[in-house]
Design a protein around this motif. Sequence first.
Motif, short mmCIF file in Angstrom:
data_model
loop_
_atom_site.label_atom_id
_atom_site.label_comp_id
_atom_site.label_asym_id
_atom_site.label_seq_id
_atom_site.Cartn_x
_atom_site.Cartn_y
_atom_site.Cartn_z
N LEU A 85 0.84 -1.19 0.00
CA LEU A 85 0.00 0.00 0.00
C LEU A 85 0.88 1.25 0.00
N THR A 86 0.42 2.27 -0.71
CA THR A 86 1.14 3.54 -0.75
C THR A 86 0.50 4.53 0.21
N LEU A 87 1.33 5.35 0.82
CA LEU A 87 0.84 6.34 1.80
C LEU A 87 1.52 7.67 1.58
N LEU A 88 0.73 8.74 1.63
CA LEU A 88 1.24 10.10 1.54
C LEU A 88 1.03 10.79 2.88
N ARG A 103 7.60 1.48 8.86
CA ARG A 103 7.86 0.23 9.58
C ARG A 103 6.67 -0.73 9.50
N LEU A 104 5.48 -0.17 9.32
CA LEU A 104 4.29 -1.01 9.18
C LEU A 104 4.15 -1.59 7.77
N GLY A 105 5.06 -1.19 6.87
CA GLY A 105 5.07 -1.79 5.54
C GLY A 105 4.64 -0.89 4.41
N PHE A 106 4.09 0.29 4.72
CA PHE A 106 3.67 1.20 3.65
C PHE A 106 4.87 1.67 2.83
N GLU A 107 4.62 1.94 1.56
CA GLU A 107 5.58 2.68 0.73
C GLU A 107 5.24 4.15 0.96
N VAL A 108 6.10 4.87 1.65
CA VAL A 108 5.76 6.19 2.17
C VAL A 108 6.38 7.32 1.36
N THR A 109 5.54 8.27 0.97
CA THR A 109 5.98 9.56 0.45
C THR A 109 5.58 10.59 1.49
N ASP A 151 -2.99 5.07 -1.76
CA ASP A 151 -4.01 4.31 -1.04
C ASP A 151 -4.46 5.05 0.21
N VAL A 152 -3.52 5.67 0.89
CA VAL A 152 -3.82 6.39 2.13
C VAL A 152 -3.16 7.76 2.09
N VAL A 153 -3.93 8.79 2.44
CA VAL A 153 -3.39 10.15 2.56
C VAL A 153 -3.64 10.60 4.00
N LEU A 154 -2.59 11.05 4.67
CA LEU A 154 -2.69 11.54 6.03
C LEU A 154 -2.37 13.02 6.07
#
Length: 267
Positions: A85-88, A103-109, A151-154
Amino acid sequence: MVASNDTVSARKPQSGADFDDGAAGPSIDPADVARFSAQAAQWWDARGPFAPLHRFNPARLAFVRDRVAERFGRDPRTREAFAGLTLLDVGCGGGLIAEPMRRLGFEVTAIDASSENIGTARVHAEQQGLDIGYRAATVEQLESEGAGPFDVVLTMEVIEHVADPEGFIRACSRLVKPGGMMIVATLNRTLKSLALGKVAAEYVLRWVPAGTHDWNQFLKPDEIRLMLSEEPVAVSGPYGLVYNPLTDRWSESDDAGINYMMVATRD
């Protein structure tokens, strides 16, 4: 009641590359960017100006983990539960959210309008051996470049610091993939938040430097819901977060009078 995560958007992560001098855009408040830039080196000091954010972090991380796990059918107890999953992370500050998400596995931008914040975050992540795509940029910039979607935007404790909250939050929502979700954390504009989230936190308890927040920029949950009403997302919440002085811990609560979260999903 806590200091901002702050300040505001990227393509696929590129570890240690493309260091930017800073970012500007219609949602950026230069005064707020300057304030957080001046404190950039202290992001990871648990007893420094961001100490309240360090205490607050476990509660908001748990909220994100559990809501994302429910949305995507993942078991949060497994190692790297969110791999694939991708996360911004918008307004990533020094990386207090981005690192545990990686660390939870997301591909983070992770993006921020302050190049000083990005520099601090990038160095710390490299010291931890974490590949996070840090960049000094805005959400508007990402959108114009066709970045994502994710997938996820924070956007955690950021919207109360921007010049154009509606434009900002709508741009964030447009970076969410179909089937994805956005989580917004901010402070409610209530008399309770004025007394505790502003006056007590800044001038009595000295949790955050005086002037960190402008109570008039706090947003009510219905205002966020209205801002997103023309975007193809379903909004739920508010979900309150409260502080217990006896245990010195934050937890999820029905009380959204000060700090709260909103969730927007795109189907």
